[in-house]
Structures are given as C-alpha cells and as structure tokens.
Design a protein around this motif. Structure first.
Motif, PDB file in Angstrom:
ATOM      1  N   UNK A  70      -2.183  14.352  17.322  1.00  0.00           N
ATOM      2  CA  UNK A  70      -3.179  14.567  18.382  1.00  0.00           C
ATOM      3  C   UNK A  70      -4.438  13.747  18.086  1.00  0.00           C
ATOM      4  N   UNK A  71      -4.908  13.781  16.826  1.00  0.00           N
ATOM      5  CA  UNK A  71      -6.110  13.027  16.453  1.00  0.00           C
ATOM      6  C   UNK A  71      -5.935  11.533  16.719  1.00  0.00           C
ATOM      7  N   UNK A  72      -4.701  11.054  16.544  1.00  0.00           N
ATOM      8  CA  UNK A  72      -4.453   9.620  16.767  1.00  0.00           C
ATOM      9  C   UNK A  72      -4.189   9.314  18.224  1.00  0.00           C
ATOM     10  N   UNK A  73      -4.064  10.360  19.032  1.00  0.00           N
ATOM     11  CA  UNK A  73      -3.806  10.160  20.463  1.00  0.00           C
ATOM     12  C   UNK A  73      -2.346   9.867  20.754  1.00  0.00           C
ATOM     13  N   UNK A  74      -1.444  10.285  19.856  1.00  0.00           N
ATOM     14  CA  UNK A  74      -0.007  10.026  20.063  1.00  0.00           C
ATOM     15  C   UNK A  74       0.706  11.328  20.382  1.00  0.00           C
ATOM     16  N   UNK A  88       0.828  -1.209   0.000  1.00  0.00           N
ATOM     17  CA  UNK A  88       0.000   0.000   0.000  1.00  0.00           C
ATOM     18  C   UNK A  88       0.859   1.254   0.000  1.00  0.00           C
ATOM     19  N   UNK A  89       0.289   2.318  -0.558  1.00  0.00           N
ATOM     20  CA  UNK A  89       0.972   3.593  -0.408  1.00  0.00           C
ATOM     21  C   UNK A  89       0.157   4.496   0.518  1.00  0.00           C
ATOM     22  N   UNK A  90       0.684   5.699   0.783  1.00  0.00           N
ATOM     23  CA  UNK A  90       0.062   6.536   1.819  1.00  0.00           C
ATOM     24  C   UNK A  90      -1.439   6.722   1.598  1.00  0.00           C
ATOM     25  N   UNK A  91      -1.839   7.018   0.358  1.00  0.00           N
ATOM     26  CA  UNK A  91      -3.252   7.309   0.132  1.00  0.00           C
ATOM     27  C   UNK A  91      -4.144   6.074   0.274  1.00  0.00           C
ATOM     28  N   UNK A  92      -3.562   4.873   0.171  1.00  0.00           N
ATOM     29  CA  UNK A  92      -4.371   3.661   0.319  1.00  0.00           C
ATOM     30  C   UNK A  92      -4.839   3.457   1.755  1.00  0.00           C
ATOM     31  N   UNK A  93      -4.042   3.945   2.710  1.00  0.00           N
ATOM     32  CA  UNK A  93      -4.368   3.644   4.113  1.00  0.00           C
ATOM     33  C   UNK A  93      -4.900   4.872   4.842  1.00  0.00           C
ATOM     34  N   UNK A  94      -5.723   4.583   5.838  1.00  0.00           N
ATOM     35  CA  UNK A  94      -6.260   5.662   6.672  1.00  0.00           C
ATOM     36  C   UNK A  94      -6.255   5.175   8.125  1.00  0.00           C
ATOM     37  N   UNK A  95      -5.980   6.096   9.024  1.00  0.00           N
ATOM     38  CA  UNK A  95      -5.867   5.724  10.437  1.00  0.00           C
ATOM     39  C   UNK A  95      -7.176   6.017  11.165  1.00  0.00           C
ATOM     40  N   UNK A  96      -7.517   5.208  12.139  1.00  0.00           N
ATOM     41  CA  UNK A  96      -8.668   5.524  12.994  1.00  0.00           C
ATOM     42  C   UNK A  96      -8.229   6.581  14.007  1.00  0.00           C
TER      43      UNK A  96
END
Ligand code: XMP
Length: 499
Positions: A454-458, A15-23
């Motif tokens: 911040x959105x990912x809580x990291x 996968x490349x960056x645009x293929x994946x999305x984080x919760x």
C-alpha cells in the motif's frame, strides 16, 4: 528523484535487502484491498506468497500442513528415507482442515511405559487407540493421562485402562467441521474422535483446546489445495539416480511440486533431472535451483523448469559465500533472475535472508513471486524437533543443510560433497527462540506485506511489476548510517514484540 530498479541494479554492485529502500508511492486504496495472490510455479497459484524451506529443522508434515492451511506452501526436506518422506506427504494429504494436526494414536497393546515416553517427548495428554496404532485403523477407544497416571504397573497395556469407543462421544466424518465443533462444545467433553461412520475407521480428532486455539488465531486466508481438495504439498529431492525413483514415488502419492535441492543448481545433473521429470511425471511442477544469475537461469529455463529458486549464501545459516567465494547479494539476485524468468513466464522463489515482513515486501516487489523462509519458521511449534532451554530461553534447533551436523545424516548431495570422506561445511548449526505457531505468525507477516504494498502504491504483484518495469517504483541504496537510523536507536532498553 531516486532510481528505477533497472538503474540501481545495473551498476556492477550487488545489494541485499537491507541495502535498498523504496520510495513511498501514492495511496488510493486500503491495505486490505491488496491482493497477494501469486504463482508458486507455472501451474500452481496460491494466496499467501510465503513458503517454508525444505530443511530438516523447518519442514516436515506439521509445517507443510500449517503452511498450506494459511494459504502458502511447505516443502518437505529429503534428509530422510524415501519411505519417511512419503509418510510425511501422506500425512499432509490426509489432513482435514479444522482437525487436530496428526493426533497421537497408539495400538491397544502399547504399554503405559510407552505412553510415559510419549508424554515426555510430545507432551501427551491423550491418545486415540486403533487396531493399527495409526489414523485409518478401526477406533477402539481413547486413553488419557488421567486413565494412566495412577496405575503402578507401567507394563499394563493401554487396552486395560482406556475408555472404549462405545462409551465415547464419536463424530461422523460426513458432518462438516462446524457441526462437529458444535457437537463437541455442547457435550462439555474435551475430545472427540471422528470416524468414517460406515467402517469405524479413525479419520481424525477434534478437541476443545484446538477449537479455543483457533478462535485466538487471526483468521487464516484461503488454504492452498490441490485439484482433489487436499492440502497442497511440495517436496525436495536430490539429483542422484536414486532420486528419480523417489520423485516418481512422491508423484504417485500426489506431491504437487518438486524442488531440486542444490546449493548451485546450474549443473548437468539438474538439467538432466528437469528433463527426466518433465517427461516422466509431467503432472508435477519442477522447481530448479538454487541460482543467482541470468546465465544460470537461462539453462534451467530452457530445460523446462516450472519455477526457479533464487539465493546463494544469503541464508541465515549459510557460509557458502565465505567457503566457496560464490553467490550474490539477494536483492540483486532476485531482481536480475526475475527479469529473465518473466520472459519465460516462469515465477521465482526468493530463498534465504528473509528476517521480517519488509524483506518479503522487497523480494516480491523486486520480482519474486514467493519468499522462502528457513530461520523465520524454525523455532515455531510446527517446526520439527523438541524445545529445550539454553540460558533460560526456550529454543529449538536450527541448522544449515550444509552444516556438518546435517550432512552426517545425508544432506551432503545438496553440496556435491559425496565424493570422498572430506566434508567441508557450508553452513552452521545452532538454536532459535520459540516463536509460537506459524499459523499466528504468517497472517501478521502478510498484513505487514500488504501495508508495504500500500505504501508503495501497488495493489498486487502484477501492479508492482507494472510500476517496476515502467520505472515508477523508485529505489535507492542506504548508507550504513541510514540503515542504523532505519532500525531502532537511542533507546536505553526496549522490547521487540512482532506479533
Ligand atoms: P534463511 O535465511 O531463511 O535461509 O534461514 C534458508 C535458506 O538457506 C539455504 N541453506 C543453506 N545455505 N548452507 C548454505 O549456504 C547451508 O548449510 C544451508 N542450509 C540451507 C537454503 O536455500 C534455505 O532455504
């Protein structure tokens, strides 16, 4: 809900960056509390996890100065002679924060015709005059376009029209930048050369315009400095025998890290070079690459690499995947190589394919310690080359180092195509829009990345690694429709202003 990174990237699909999305994760801190301090190499820590690529349309001295000033780092390209690369490195190491980057300096014998040429090429409005025609020479005066414009005979020498040093406001380098700026502002003058008070040698220039511009820019983070307090600077070299001399010469001038620049870094040439450098100039960190798999990484790590550069064919100007049928989706490459490199405690640089702060965030949270940019920084004020217009749009040139255009100048060793006269391009050459100063762009990028963390809580790189390894960072792939939905849609027209 969703997958852990280990599950998602363990399915035989890249996968490349645009293929994946984080919760999104849980937020219990402000974005400003996110600390992006990171390792560039085993022994070098920087505050801004973004670096500029060693490409001849991206990083020469001005870019390297700007990148280190905003807390990142620049890598000087090596599609130039050893002497030219050393001169660029010296300019970075000599630069003082708060001073004009590489002021125009001419010798007293220069003609007005020469100044006219400077004006067209670099937008000359004034130049310091020193006995050597360079910074470090004895200051003799200052010549401005106003001094020169009405003189009919363009073969007149600068010394005959300049204002002599004794009639100028001149600062002393022992005074701090703040004091010098105050002095200049109080004086109502436009420019102030700064000299070593004992020797009269020019150290640099402070201008009213540069003070004004600084006020308009977002406040920079802590600059990246070497052990002597000079700006940090990296450089690229090849893996030919002559590059050994180049490496040693760069080390003597204080280069902090060397990138071994190959499109496929897993070679005996590179392994031998890493071993040579670690033995001969152990004070300089060595970045090996480019690679995209754990097997490639293992060999370079065992040879002693201090960082790995990851990416093959993901760059905006790259055609390696099409021409040579090798490479890997960048998100998978970063995740896989970072996992192995972590066992050696060696950081990785995610190189290529970065188009926005979201991509930087993805690279970092998948395990990269820094992101390397080419096209993002091409077209900025600090990138090499002049601006020109195409269809009314102000642009600068941007080209792949494997484009025929660049290889003609010598970058073909990166693509191992020196054997014979048949060169196969692995990149393209074109233009990118004027993007203004990289000093303005990077702080916005960084703030975008902090909001992503911040959105990912990291809260930091280490925290993101912890979440990822524990399987608490949840990811999914996006369908084509989901990617379209994630971008702007259903607008009749719109303007994308990023900063
Ligand atoms: P971006 O996407 O930031 O990528 O523009 C920059 C990176 O691309 C690599 N690079 C090339 N790859 N052919 C390639 O296959 C080329 O001509 C070429 N030139 C640069 C390099 O890793 C750079 O940092």
């Amino acid at each position: 809900d969703g997958f852990s990174a280990a599950q998602l990237f363990g399915q035989g699909v890249c996968y490349t960056y645009d293929d994946v999305i984080f919760h999104p994760g849980h937020i219990n801190f402000a974005a400003t509390e996110v600390d992006l301090t990171t390792k560039l190499t085993k022994n070098i820590t920087i505050r801004t996890p973004i670096v500029s690529s060693p490409m001849d349309t991206v990083t020469e001295a001005d870019m390297a100065i700007a990148m280190a000033s905003v807390g990142g780092a620049g890598f000087l390209h090596y599609n130039m002679t050893q002497e030219e690369q050393i001169a660029n490195l010296k300019a970075v190491k000599a630069h003082r924060l708060g001073y004009v980057t590489r002021p125009e300096v001419v010798s007293p014998d220069a003609t007005l015709e020469f100044l006219d040429e400077l004006a067209t090429r670099r937008g000359f409005t004034s130049a310091c005059v020193t006995d050597t025609g360079a910074v470090g020479g004895k200051l003799l005066g200052l010549v401005t376009s106003r001094d020169a414009e009405l003189v009919a005979d363009r073969s007149t020498k600068v010394v005959d029209v300049m204002t002599s040093a004794s009639d100028l406001l001149v600062g002393s380098a022992t005074d701090g930048v703040a004091a010098l700026e105050e002095l200049l502002l109080k004086s109502k003058k436009g420019k102030m050369p700064v000299v070593n008070a004992e020797t009269g040698e020019l150290v640099g220039l402070i201008t009213r315009a540069s003070i004004k511009q600084k006020k308009l820019l977002p406040p920079p983070g802590a600059p990246s400095l070497d052990k002597k307090g000079r700006l940090l600077c990296g450089a690229a070299i090849g893996t030919r025998p002559a590059d050994r001399d180049r490496a040693v010469a760069l080390a003597a001038e204080g280069v902090d890290a060397l990138i071994l620049d190959s499109s496929q870094g897993d070679s005996t040439y590179q392994i031998e070079m890493v071993k040579f450098l670690k033995k001969t100039i152990p004070e300089v960190d060595v970045i090996a690459g480019n690679i995209v798999t754990q097997n490639q990484a293992r060999r370079l790590l065992d040879a002693g690499a201090d960082a790995l550069r990851v990416g093959m064919g993901s760059g905006s100007i790259c055609t390696t995947q099409e021409v040579c049928a090798v490479g890997r989706g960048q998100a998978t490459a970063v995740y896989k190589v970072a996992n192995l490199a972590a066992q050696y405690d060696v950081p990785i640089i995610a190189d290529g394919g970065i188009q926005n702060s979201g991509h930087v965030t993805k690279a970092l949270t998948l395990g990269a310690s820094t992101a390397m940019c080419g096209s993002m920084f091409a077209g900025t004020t600090e990138a090499p080359g002049e601006y020109f217009y195409v269809d009314g749009v102000r642009v600068k040139k941007y080209r792949g180092m494997g484009s025929l255009d660049a290889m003609k100048k010598g970058s073909d060793t990166r693509y191992l195509s020196e054997s014979g006269h048949l060169k196969v391009a692995q990149g393209v050459s074109g233009t990118v829009k004027d993007k203004g100063s990289v000093c303005k762009m990077v702080p916005y990028l960084i703030h975008g990345v902090k909001q992503g963390f911040q959105d990912m809580g990291a809260k930091s790189h280490a925290h993101a690694t912890e979440l990822r390894n524990a399987g608490d960072m949840r990811v999914e792939t996006r369908t084509g429709a989901a990617q379209a939905e994630g971008g702007v849609h259903d607008m009749h027209s719109y303007k994308k202003v990023l900063w």
